[in-house]
Design an enzyme around this catalytic site. Structure first.
Site, mmCIF file in Angstrom:
data_model
loop_
_atom_site.group_PDB
_atom_site.id
_atom_site.type_symbol
_atom_site.label_atom_id
_atom_site.label_comp_id
_atom_site.label_asym_id
_atom_site.label_seq_id
_atom_site.Cartn_x
_atom_site.Cartn_y
_atom_site.Cartn_z
ATOM 1 N N GLY A 90 -3.026 -6.432 -1.704
ATOM 2 C CA GLY A 90 -3.550 -6.363 -3.072
ATOM 3 C C GLY A 90 -3.481 -4.955 -3.635
ATOM 4 O O GLY A 90 -3.136 -3.996 -2.946
ATOM 5 N N LYS A 113 -1.056 3.300 -11.362
ATOM 6 C CA LYS A 113 -1.086 3.478 -9.911
ATOM 7 C C LYS A 113 -1.792 4.798 -9.614
ATOM 8 O O LYS A 113 -1.336 5.850 -10.065
ATOM 9 C CB LYS A 113 0.355 3.503 -9.397
ATOM 10 N N ASP A 125 -8.346 5.660 -0.448
ATOM 11 C CA ASP A 125 -9.175 6.331 -1.455
ATOM 12 C C ASP A 125 -8.856 5.898 -2.883
ATOM 13 O O ASP A 125 -9.489 6.351 -3.836
ATOM 14 C CB ASP A 125 -9.046 7.857 -1.316
ATOM 15 N N GLY A 126 -7.829 5.038 -3.029
ATOM 16 C CA GLY A 126 -7.496 4.545 -4.361
ATOM 17 C C GLY A 126 -6.747 5.540 -5.238
ATOM 18 O O GLY A 126 -6.503 5.282 -6.406
ATOM 19 N N ARG A 184 5.143 -10.617 -6.797
ATOM 20 C CA ARG A 184 5.857 -10.233 -5.579
ATOM 21 C C ARG A 184 5.986 -11.449 -4.683
ATOM 22 O O ARG A 184 5.214 -12.412 -4.818
ATOM 23 C CB ARG A 184 5.044 -9.167 -4.821
ATOM 24 N N ASP A 253 5.716 -7.423 0.121
ATOM 25 C CA ASP A 253 4.882 -7.078 -1.046
ATOM 26 C C ASP A 253 5.605 -6.104 -1.966
ATOM 27 O O ASP A 253 5.150 -5.856 -3.082
ATOM 28 C CB ASP A 253 3.535 -6.493 -0.598
HETATM 29 P P1 AMP Z 1 2.494 0.809 -1.098
HETATM 30 O O1 AMP Z 1 2.851 1.554 0.141
HETATM 31 O O2 AMP Z 1 2.186 1.711 -2.278
HETATM 32 O O3 AMP Z 1 3.460 -0.268 -1.446
HETATM 33 O O4 AMP Z 1 1.090 0.112 -0.761
HETATM 34 C C1 AMP Z 1 0.865 -0.821 0.268
HETATM 35 C C2 AMP Z 1 -0.565 -1.280 0.230
HETATM 36 O O5 AMP Z 1 -1.454 -0.185 0.543
HETATM 37 C C3 AMP Z 1 -1.035 -1.799 -1.112
HETATM 38 O O6 AMP Z 1 -1.964 -2.816 -0.897
HETATM 39 C C4 AMP Z 1 -1.678 -0.594 -1.728
HETATM 40 O O7 AMP Z 1 -2.613 -0.930 -2.721
HETATM 41 C C5 AMP Z 1 -2.355 0.037 -0.525
HETATM 42 N N1 AMP Z 1 -2.561 1.487 -0.692
HETATM 43 C C6 AMP Z 1 -1.628 2.472 -0.606
HETATM 44 N N2 AMP Z 1 -2.182 3.688 -0.806
HETATM 45 C C7 AMP Z 1 -3.496 3.478 -1.044
HETATM 46 C C8 AMP Z 1 -4.618 4.324 -1.326
HETATM 47 N N3 AMP Z 1 -4.487 5.659 -1.405
HETATM 48 N N4 AMP Z 1 -5.824 3.734 -1.509
HETATM 49 C C9 AMP Z 1 -5.960 2.402 -1.428
HETATM 50 N N5 AMP Z 1 -4.964 1.550 -1.163
HETATM 51 C C10 AMP Z 1 -3.746 2.066 -0.972
HETATM 52 MG MG MG Z 2 3.729 -1.686 -2.607
#
Ligand code: AMP
Ligand code: MG
Length: 493
Positions: A90, A113, A125-126, A184, A253
Site C-alpha cells: 500500500g 510521494k 517514516d513516510g 498495479r 506492485d
Molecule cells: P517503493 O520501493 O517506493 O516501490 O515502495 C515499496 C513499498 O514500501 C510501498 O508500500 C511503499 O509505500 C513503502 N515505502 C517505501 N519507502 C517508505 C517510507 N519511507 N515510509 C513508508 N513506506 C515506505
Molecule cells: Mg513502488
C-alpha cells in the site's frame, strides 16, 4: 498572496472504489517550497503554473493542505517483491490527491510521494528525500522524451525538514507525479489474496472502464483485459530494452495496468552492453538484470493472470486457467516481434526480412564483453551508414569483431533501395544521443543537494530533447570515465 490552486478534480477512484483505500491527509511540511515545477505538464493538465509554484501551491504539493475538490487517499495494494509475496504493502508514503481530465480528455492521477506516514507505512517514516525525488523527476522526463510510456513529475517540493537516511541527514522533499492511473498488478493481488472475488471484479471493471473502455461490452472482457495489459507491458519492456534501461525493481506492485513505467528507484541506463547488468545494491542474484526483464515481466503477468481466474470462467477454473495460460504463452513471441521491430528501426532497416533477428542478435553478441557503449553504438552506426566506419569500430576493444558483422550489415542494406542519408536520418530519430547516464545523474544530484541546480537543469534539458545534437554537449554523450568505477543504486529512498 495567491489562494490554493483551483483544480477541477474528478475523483473516480475515491467515488467508485470505496474499500480499496483509506482516506488520508498528508503531513504538514514546516517550510514547503517548490524547487522545480514542470510547467509544460502543468499546462497539459490545464493547471495554473504560477499558483502551483506559490506558497499555497507548495503547501498543496507537499501534502499539507488539500485543495478544494481533492479527496486525498492512500491506496491498498500487495505485491511480490523479489519473488516473495507481501499481502499488504500500500501507499506507505504516498497519497492520491485526485484525478483531473487533461487537455486531451485523458484522466490523469495527481499523486504525492513523500507526504508523510499513512496506515500502510509499516515501519517507514513516510518521507522522501531530495536526491531520489529529483532522480525520479529526471528519469521520468527522459523516458517521456524517448517516447516511452511513463509517469511524469509535476513538481519537486522541498519540505524544509531534515530526514535521516543511511548516509546521514538529507533534505526532505515530495514528488508530485502524474500517472494514467496508479492501478498495479499488486492492487489486484491485494484482493485476490483475501479471496474477495467481488472486489477483484469491481477493480477489473474499473480498470476496463478507465484504460480499455472499448472492451467493456465484450463477453470475454476479463480475458481481453489480460491480453491488453500483456500487450502494453510487452511493448513497454521492449522499449526499455531497446534504449538500455534497467528498471531495477520490477516487483508486481511496480507493474502498472496502464502500461506506464512507474517508481524510478534503483533504475539506471546501461553503458557497456551487458545482458547481466545489475545496478541495484539489493538485487544480489540479478533477478532484475537488464536481460532478465522480459522473463520477469512474463512472471509478473502470470501473477496478474492468477488474480483473474474466477472472473474469466466463474464456473470452471480449469478452463479459465487454460485460457489464461494460452494468453501468457503468447508473451515471448509477441515481445520478440516488438523488440525486433524496434531493432530494425535502430539499424535503419525498412523491410522485414527473415535474417533480421539473427543480424540484430549477432550485433549484440559481438558487442558483449567488448566494452561497447550501447547508446553510442547505434549513433555510431548512423555515422557508419553515412560513410565513416571509424567511430563505430573504435567502440570495440577488438575492432576486428565489428568487421565480420559489418559485412553482413552492408549486404542486408543492399536489399533495400534507400539512400544512405535517408536511412541515417531515420536512425537518428530513434537512437538517442543523450540519456541520463549514471555519472551525470550522480553529479547533478550531488550538486542539487548542495544547493546548485545548474547541472540538474542542464541534464534535464538535454535528456528532454534526446535525439537532437545540442551545442557544447559532447561530454554528455560519452560514457562515464573509467575513474567513475562500478555504479550502484540504492532502494533506500
Ligand atoms: P517503493 O520501493 O517506493 O516501490 O515502495 C515499496 C513499498 O514500501 C510501498 O508500500 C511503499 O509505500 C513503502 N515505502 C517505501 N519507502 C517508505 C517510507 N519511507 N515510509 C513508508 N513506506 C515506505
Ligand atoms: Mg513502488
Amino acid at each position: 498572496m495567491r489562494d490554493l490552486p483551483n483544480i477541477a478534480f474528478d475523483n473516480s477512484y475515491a467515488r467508485d472504489l470505496e474499500g480499496f483505500y483509506v482516506p488520508w491527509a498528508g503531513s504538514r511540511a514546516p517550510a514547503p517550497e517548490v524547487l522545480r515545477l514542470n510547467a509544460g505538464l502543468a499546462a497539459e493538465l490545464g493547471l495554473d503554473g504560477p499558483s502551483l509554484a506559490s506558497g499555497p501551491g507548495a503547501a498543496m504539493l507537499s501534502g499539507g493542505t488539500a485543495p478544494e475538490g481533492a479527496v486525498p487517499l492512500s491506496m491498498a495494494y500487495a505485491g511480490h517483491q523479489f519473488g516473495g509475496f507481501s499481502p499488504q504493502l500500500g501507499d506507505g508514503r504516498a497519497l492520491l490527491l485526485g484525478e483531473v481530465i487533461d487537455r486531451l480528455g485523458k484522466r490523469r492521477d495527481i499523486h504525492l510521494k513523500g507526504s508523510g506516514r499513512t496506515p500502510f507505512s509499516r515501519g517507514g517514516d513516510g518521507k522522501a528525500v531530495l536526491r531520489p525525488v529529483l532522480r525520479e523527476y529526471l528519469f521520468g522526463e527522459a523516458m517521456h522524451a524517448l517516447g516511452i510510456p511513463t509517469t511524469r513529475a509535476l513538481a519537486a517540493t522541498l519540505t524544509g525538514e531534515e530526514v535521516v537516511r543511511q548516509d546521514g541527514p538529507e533534505q526532505g522533499a515530495v514528488l508530485a507525479r502524474v500517472a494514467a492511473s496508479h492501478l498495479r498488478v499488486g492492487t489486484f493481488q491485494f484482493f485476490a489474496a483475501r479471496g474477495d472475488v467481488e472486489k477483484v471484479r469491481q477493480l477489473a471493471d474499473y480498470a476496463i472502464n478507465r484504460h480499455f473502455p472499448k472492451v467493456a461490452d465484450r463477453d470475454d472482457k476479463y480475458l481481453e483485459l489480460f491480453r491488453r495489459v500483456r500487450d502494453s507491458q510487452a511493448a513497454l519492456v521492449a522499449q526499455w530494452v531497446l534504449v538500455g534501461f534497467v528498471h531495477g525493481v520490477m516487483n508486481t506492485d511496480n507493474t502498472t495496468i496502464s502500461g506506464e513505467t512507474i517508481d524510478y528507484g534503483p533504475c539506471a541506463f546501461i553503458d557497456s552492453y551487458d545482458p547481466k547488468a545489475v545496478f541495484s545494491s539489493i538485487d544480489q542474484h540479478g533477478r532484475y538484470s537488464f536481460g532478465n526483464q522480459p522473463p520477469i515481466m512474463l512472471w509478473n503477468l502470470s501473477r496478474f493472470a492468477e488474480t483473474l481466474v474466477d472472473l474469466v470462467n466463474p464456473a470452471d477454473s480449469d478452463d479459465a486457467v487454460r485460457q489464461l495460460t494460452n494468453e501468457i504463452n503468447a508473451f515471448p513471441s509477441h515481445y520478440q516481434a516488438l523488440w525486433l521491430k524496434g531493432m530494425r528501426a535502430k539499424l535503419g532497416l525498412f523491410k522485414e526480412l527473415p535474417g533480421d533477428l539473427d543480424l540484430a542478435n549477432d550485433l549484440l553478441a559481438a558487442a558483449e564483453g567488448q566494452g561497447v557503449d550501447y547508446t553510442g553504438l547505434f549513433r555510431a552506426l548512423g555515422v557508419f551508414v553515412r560513410g565513416n566506419v571509424m567511430p563505430v569500430r573504435a567502440l570495440f576493444a577488438d575492432p576486428g569483431i565489428f568487421d565480420g558483422w559489418m559485412e553482413r550489415y552492408l549486404r542486408r542494406m543492399r536489399d533495400e533501395t534507400i539512400p544512405d542519408t535517408t536511412r541515417a536520418a531515420a536512425m537518428d530519430r530513434v537512437n538517442p544521443i543523450y540519456i541520463p547516464r549514471n555519472h551525470l545523474v550522480d553529479a547533478a544530484l550531488s550538486a542539487a543537494a548542495a544547493g546548485d541546480m545548474e547541472p540538474f537543469d542542464r541534464l534535464l534539458a538535454l535528456v528532454s530533447a534526446p535525439f537532437s545534437e545540442q551545442a557544447d554537449a559532447e561530454d554528455y554523450a560519452l560514457p562515464a570515465p573509467e575513474s567513475f568505477g562500478k555504479f550502484t543504486t540504492y532502494c533506500g529512498t
